[in-house]
Motif scaffolding. Structure first.
Motif, PDB file in Angstrom:
ATOM      1  N   PHE A 282      39.892  46.939  37.253  1.00 51.08           N
ATOM      2  CA  PHE A 282      41.253  47.493  37.335  1.00 51.08           C
ATOM      3  C   PHE A 282      41.645  47.713  38.807  1.00 51.08           C
ATOM      4  O   PHE A 282      42.800  47.504  39.192  1.00 51.08           O
ATOM      5  N   TRP A 283      40.699  48.131  39.617  1.00 49.04           N
ATOM      6  CA  TRP A 283      40.997  48.391  41.026  1.00 49.04           C
ATOM      7  C   TRP A 283      41.220  47.093  41.792  1.00 49.04           C
ATOM      8  O   TRP A 283      42.155  46.982  42.598  1.00 49.04           O
ATOM      9  N   LEU A 284      40.396  46.075  41.530  1.00 49.62           N
ATOM     10  CA  LEU A 284      40.541  44.804  42.226  1.00 49.62           C
ATOM     11  C   LEU A 284      41.744  44.016  41.720  1.00 49.62           C
ATOM     12  O   LEU A 284      42.393  43.301  42.492  1.00 49.62           O
ATOM     13  N   GLY A 285      42.016  44.140  40.421  1.00 55.40           N
ATOM     14  CA  GLY A 285      43.065  43.332  39.818  1.00 55.40           C
ATOM     15  C   GLY A 285      44.442  43.906  39.979  1.00 55.40           C
ATOM     16  O   GLY A 285      45.426  43.260  39.657  1.00 55.40           O
TER      17      GLY A 285
ATOM     18  N   PHE B 274      39.620  42.816  31.563  1.00 53.97           N
ATOM     19  CA  PHE B 274      39.763  41.387  31.835  1.00 53.97           C
ATOM     20  C   PHE B 274      41.225  40.956  31.719  1.00 53.97           C
ATOM     21  O   PHE B 274      41.736  40.191  32.543  1.00 53.97           O
ATOM     22  N   SER B 275      41.895  41.426  30.675  1.00 50.85           N
ATOM     23  CA  SER B 275      43.282  41.022  30.465  1.00 50.85           C
ATOM     24  C   SER B 275      44.222  41.585  31.521  1.00 50.85           C
ATOM     25  O   SER B 275      45.335  41.064  31.701  1.00 50.85           O
ATOM     26  N   ALA B 276      43.801  42.629  32.232  1.00 53.48           N
ATOM     27  CA  ALA B 276      44.646  43.237  33.257  1.00 53.48           C
ATOM     28  C   ALA B 276      44.476  42.601  34.631  1.00 53.48           C
ATOM     29  O   ALA B 276      45.189  42.973  35.570  1.00 53.48           O
ATOM     30  N   VAL B 277      43.555  41.644  34.770  1.00 53.24           N
ATOM     31  CA  VAL B 277      43.305  41.020  36.071  1.00 53.24           C
ATOM     32  C   VAL B 277      44.505  40.163  36.471  1.00 53.24           C
ATOM     33  O   VAL B 277      44.963  39.314  35.703  1.00 53.24           O
ATOM     34  N   ARG B 278      45.016  40.393  37.675  1.00 50.70           N
ATOM     35  CA  ARG B 278      46.163  39.650  38.191  1.00 50.70           C
ATOM     36  C   ARG B 278      45.896  39.044  39.567  1.00 50.70           C
ATOM     37  O   ARG B 278      46.751  38.348  40.111  1.00 50.70           O
ATOM     38  N   GLN B 279      44.726  39.304  40.144  1.00 48.84           N
ATOM     39  CA  GLN B 279      44.409  38.808  41.473  1.00 48.84           C
ATOM     40  C   GLN B 279      43.138  37.963  41.426  1.00 48.84           C
ATOM     41  O   GLN B 279      42.209  38.259  40.655  1.00 48.84           O
ATOM     42  N   LEU B 280      43.096  36.929  42.267  1.00 45.77           N
ATOM     43  CA  LEU B 280      41.934  36.029  42.269  1.00 45.77           C
ATOM     44  C   LEU B 280      40.661  36.715  42.745  1.00 45.77           C
ATOM     45  O   LEU B 280      39.562  36.303  42.358  1.00 45.77           O
ATOM     46  N   GLN B 281      40.766  37.749  43.581  1.00 44.50           N
ATOM     47  CA  GLN B 281      39.556  38.380  44.089  1.00 44.50           C
ATOM     48  C   GLN B 281      38.763  39.095  43.001  1.00 44.50           C
ATOM     49  O   GLN B 281      37.577  39.386  43.179  1.00 44.50           O
ATOM     50  N   ALA B 282      39.405  39.365  41.850  1.00 40.57           N
ATOM     51  CA  ALA B 282      38.688  40.006  40.754  1.00 40.57           C
ATOM     52  C   ALA B 282      38.017  39.003  39.823  1.00 40.57           C
ATOM     53  O   ALA B 282      37.185  39.395  39.000  1.00 40.57           O
TER      54      ALA B 282
ATOM     55  N   LEU C 139      33.967  38.699  39.942  1.00 39.83           N
ATOM     56  CA  LEU C 139      33.310  39.811  39.253  1.00 39.83           C
ATOM     57  C   LEU C 139      33.452  39.669  37.744  1.00 39.83           C
ATOM     58  O   LEU C 139      32.502  39.923  36.990  1.00 39.83           O
ATOM     59  N   MET C 140      34.614  39.253  37.301  1.00 40.74           N
ATOM     60  CA  MET C 140      34.841  39.079  35.871  1.00 40.74           C
ATOM     61  C   MET C 140      33.913  38.009  35.294  1.00 40.74           C
ATOM     62  O   MET C 140      33.282  38.206  34.242  1.00 40.74           O
TER      63      MET C 140
ATOM     64  N   ALA D 289      40.535  32.037  33.251  1.00 41.15           N
ATOM     65  CA  ALA D 289      39.455  32.967  33.550  1.00 41.15           C
ATOM     66  C   ALA D 289      39.476  34.162  32.599  1.00 41.15           C
ATOM     67  O   ALA D 289      38.427  34.597  32.096  1.00 41.15           O
ATOM     68  N   ARG D 290      40.664  34.702  32.335  1.00 39.85           N
ATOM     69  CA  ARG D 290      40.751  35.876  31.460  1.00 39.85           C
ATOM     70  C   ARG D 290      40.347  35.536  30.020  1.00 39.85           C
ATOM     71  O   ARG D 290      39.542  36.252  29.411  1.00 39.85           O
TER      72      ARG D 290
END
Length: 236
Positions: A233-236, A21-29, A32-33, A99-100
């Motif tokens: 991790f892949w989406l973010g 969760f803390s690694a998410v940097r893109q809105l598309q993730a 899912l989060m 969000a995170r």
């Protein structure tokens, strides 16, 4: 269902998902989060009212952080209020921050709601955490409730003796300061007494906790959690 999951694997899954969760940097993730966080509440049978109550105090700090990030300058104007201009980069950063943080808090609330405190302590010991840290966490959780009750009783005694809080007058500040100092002294004396009693009963020796091995279904749930973390991790 979450309550039947092995507590050791549940704690490890919480840690892995929190890092994801803390690694998410893109809105598309973000969808899912939020879906993972909502599903964890559903599986833990965490009532919405309880979830909102537990979010009240953290929300004060989170709101301040989000506002600080929102007013960050960026090259792309988004909204303008007089001389104040909000950038699209600041709005995106604030949305991701909210969000995170709320996602991680929701995961933690669901995890601890589904498991009694003593069971969670057993899981931490089984994961070979230093016993002194685990014991301090247990004592802190128990002692906070005791301090809360003591503060309630002291406020009730003050009101029975005629104290009425009217704004933030000097009398109110002096009375609240006296109550806080009295509570601090009483808590220190009680903590020292508890520690001496524990030492007399042999406290200080590390004890191993033996739990039954995880079942196949527990490992399957852990694998699903790892797959979700990898997807973030892949989406973010």
């Amino acid at each position: 269902m979450l309550a039947r999951w092995d507590v050791r694997l549940r704690l490890l899954a919480l840690l892995v998902l929190a890092f994801a969760f803390s690694a998410v940097r893109q809105l598309q993730a973000v969808p899912l989060m939020l879906l993972i966080a909502a599903a964890s509440c559903r599986l833990a049978k965490l009532p919405v009212r309880t979830w909102l109550q537990r979010l009240r105090l953290p929300s004060v700090l989170v709101a301040g952080m989000a506002l600080a990030v929102l007013f960050r300058r960026g090259p792309t104007p988004w909204l303008q209020f007089g001389s104040i201009t909000l950038s699209a980069e600041g709005a995106l950063a604030a949305a991701l921050l909210l969000a995170r943080v709320y996602g991680i808090l929701t995961l933690a609330f669901a995890c601890f709601h589904a498991t009694p405190l003593l069971r969670m302590i057993e899981g931490l010991r089984a994961l070979r955490l230093p016993y002194i840290l685990v014991d301090m966490a247990l004592l802190m959780a128990r002692y906070l409730e005791t301090l809360k009750q003591d503060l309630h009783h002291m406020n009730l005694a003050a009101r029975l003796r005629g104290f009425r809080q009217r704004g933030w007058s000097m009398h109110t500040i002096q009375t609240q300061s006296w109550l806080a100092a009295n509570l601090l002294l009483r808590s220190y004396e009680r903590a020292d007494g508890i520690y001496q009693a524990m030492r007399l009963r042999g406290y200080g020796q590390a004890t191993a906790t033996h739990l039954p091995p995880p079942r196949t279904s527990d490992w399957l749930c852990f694998a699903i959690a790892l797959a979700l973390a990898a997807a973030l991790f892949w989406l973010g």
